[in-house]
Design an enzyme around this catalytic site. Structure first.
Site, mmCIF file in Angstrom:
data_model
loop_
_atom_site.group_PDB
_atom_site.id
_atom_site.type_symbol
_atom_site.label_atom_id
_atom_site.label_comp_id
_atom_site.label_asym_id
_atom_site.label_seq_id
_atom_site.Cartn_x
_atom_site.Cartn_y
_atom_site.Cartn_z
ATOM 1 N N GLU A 100 52.380 20.375 -85.265
ATOM 2 C CA GLU A 100 52.874 21.750 -85.423
ATOM 3 C C GLU A 100 53.043 22.397 -84.049
ATOM 4 O OE1 GLU A 100 54.432 23.790 -86.832
ATOM 5 O OE2 GLU A 100 53.336 24.977 -88.293
ATOM 6 N N ASP A 101 53.955 23.364 -83.965
ATOM 7 C CA ASP A 101 54.130 24.062 -82.692
ATOM 8 C C ASP A 101 52.983 25.046 -82.452
ATOM 9 O OD1 ASP A 101 54.951 25.728 -84.771
ATOM 10 O OD2 ASP A 101 56.923 26.184 -83.942
ATOM 11 N N ASP A 104 49.109 30.030 -86.640
ATOM 12 C CA ASP A 104 48.967 31.478 -86.505
ATOM 13 C C ASP A 104 48.062 31.990 -87.640
ATOM 14 O OD1 ASP A 104 49.967 33.992 -85.273
ATOM 15 O OD2 ASP A 104 51.086 34.238 -87.121
ATOM 16 N N PHE A 157 53.074 36.946 -79.106
ATOM 17 C CA PHE A 157 54.224 36.231 -79.660
ATOM 18 C C PHE A 157 54.826 35.431 -78.522
ATOM 19 C CE2 PHE A 157 58.405 35.262 -81.144
ATOM 20 C CZ PHE A 157 58.134 34.859 -82.438
ATOM 21 N N ARG A 170 64.376 28.604 -77.839
ATOM 22 C CA ARG A 170 63.684 27.326 -78.091
ATOM 23 C C ARG A 170 63.705 26.384 -76.900
ATOM 24 N NH1 ARG A 170 62.282 26.458 -83.299
ATOM 25 N NH2 ARG A 170 63.717 27.277 -84.846
HETATM 26 P P1 IMP Z 1 51.379 30.506 -89.877
HETATM 27 O O1 IMP Z 1 51.779 30.000 -91.220
HETATM 28 O O2 IMP Z 1 51.163 31.984 -89.879
HETATM 29 O O3 IMP Z 1 50.203 29.777 -89.272
HETATM 30 O O4 IMP Z 1 52.600 30.367 -88.908
HETATM 31 C C1 IMP Z 1 53.037 29.224 -88.495
HETATM 32 C C2 IMP Z 1 54.486 29.258 -88.054
HETATM 33 O O5 IMP Z 1 54.970 30.550 -87.642
HETATM 34 C C3 IMP Z 1 54.565 28.411 -86.848
HETATM 35 O O6 IMP Z 1 54.801 27.079 -87.206
HETATM 36 C C4 IMP Z 1 55.721 29.007 -86.078
HETATM 37 O O7 IMP Z 1 56.906 28.390 -86.512
HETATM 38 C C5 IMP Z 1 55.714 30.460 -86.455
HETATM 39 N N1 IMP Z 1 55.050 31.233 -85.383
HETATM 40 C C6 IMP Z 1 53.795 31.742 -85.391
HETATM 41 N N2 IMP Z 1 53.513 32.375 -84.259
HETATM 42 C C7 IMP Z 1 54.610 32.263 -83.483
HETATM 43 C C8 IMP Z 1 54.934 32.692 -82.140
HETATM 44 O O8 IMP Z 1 54.146 33.317 -81.404
HETATM 45 N N3 IMP Z 1 56.169 32.352 -81.696
HETATM 46 C C9 IMP Z 1 57.078 31.672 -82.437
HETATM 47 N N4 IMP Z 1 56.817 31.238 -83.682
HETATM 48 C C10 IMP Z 1 55.588 31.539 -84.193
HETATM 49 MG MG MG Z 2 56.310 25.977 -87.045
#
Ligand code: IMP
Ligand code: MG
Length: 184
Positions: A100-101, A104, A157, A170
């Site tokens: 995963e990138d 969050d 962010f 990106r």
């Molecule tokens: P989660 O489900 O809230 O954990 O979010 C995960 C996804 O939200 C990540 O895989 C990202 O694609 C996107 N995301 C969360 N934080 C960021 C950020 O700071 N920058 C860009 N994408 C984010």
């Molecule tokens: Mg993602």
């Protein structure tokens, strides 16, 4: 100071860290045999560069495939993550490493892990380039805990190295904090 872009991690720092993560992962999966290679699942699109560099630095048998989960709009989570594809990947009896990138709120990884656990994966671990632990939804604290973390960061962010803001930025080579409200 209210900058629009602030470098958080440089390209060189990220590449060096990926080598360390790959060494840790290769060590932990030493038992993996070529008959049942590690199934690395890259979450599109944010993790493309991270997973490409990571798999090429692994020294164990592995196979790469792709899943797509959508959840973010702008700088805010947009509700429950939706699998766009990946449902058809056969994970039965496989050791799975989700790449995963950024983790969050934890919602996306929670959804993915439950989905593959239900489908009979032998093991599921998460490797994430970035982790924002302070943002975790309270019910996922202690549940969504990435096994391999590139960098743990504060609540910013961020963009670059695969991470986008509404599909922009990106391809930036460094990871940067993005402040869309900053004055130019
Ligand atoms: P989660 O489900 O809230 O954990 O979010 C995960 C996804 O939200 C990540 O895989 C990202 O694609 C996107 N995301 C969360 N934080 C960021 C950020 O700071 N920058 C860009 N994408 C984010
Ligand atoms: Mg993602």
């Amino acid at each position: 100071m209210n900058e629009r872009f602030t470098v958080l991690k440089t390209d060189a720092e990220i590449r060096a860290r990926i080598k360390e993560l790959a060494a840790d992962i290769s060590k932990d999966y030493q038992h993996i045999k070529p008959e049942n290679p590690l199934l690395v699942l890259c979450t599109l699109r944010g993790a493309i560069f991270f997973s490409a560099d990571l798999v090429r630095a692994l020294t164990i048998p592995c196979e790469i495939n792709f899943i797509k989960v959508k959840s973010y709009q702008g700088t805010r989570p947009a509700g429950s993550p939706i699998f766009e594809f990946g449902e058809q990947i056969d994970v039965r009896g496989r050791e799975v490493l989700i790449v995963e990138d950024i983790v969050d709120t934890g919602q996306t990884m929670d959804t993915v892990m439950h989905n593959f656990a239900d489908k009979g994966a032998a093991s599921i671990r998460i490797a994430t380039m970035l982790d924002k632990p302070s943002r975790r939804y309270p019910h996922l604290i202690g549940t969504v805990v990435p096994d391999y973390i590139g960098f743990s960061i504060e609540d910013h962010f961020v963009i670059g190295w695969g991470l986008d803001y509404n599909e922009d930025f990106r391809l930036l080579p460094d990871i940067m904090i993005y402040n869309p409200d900053a004055e130019d």
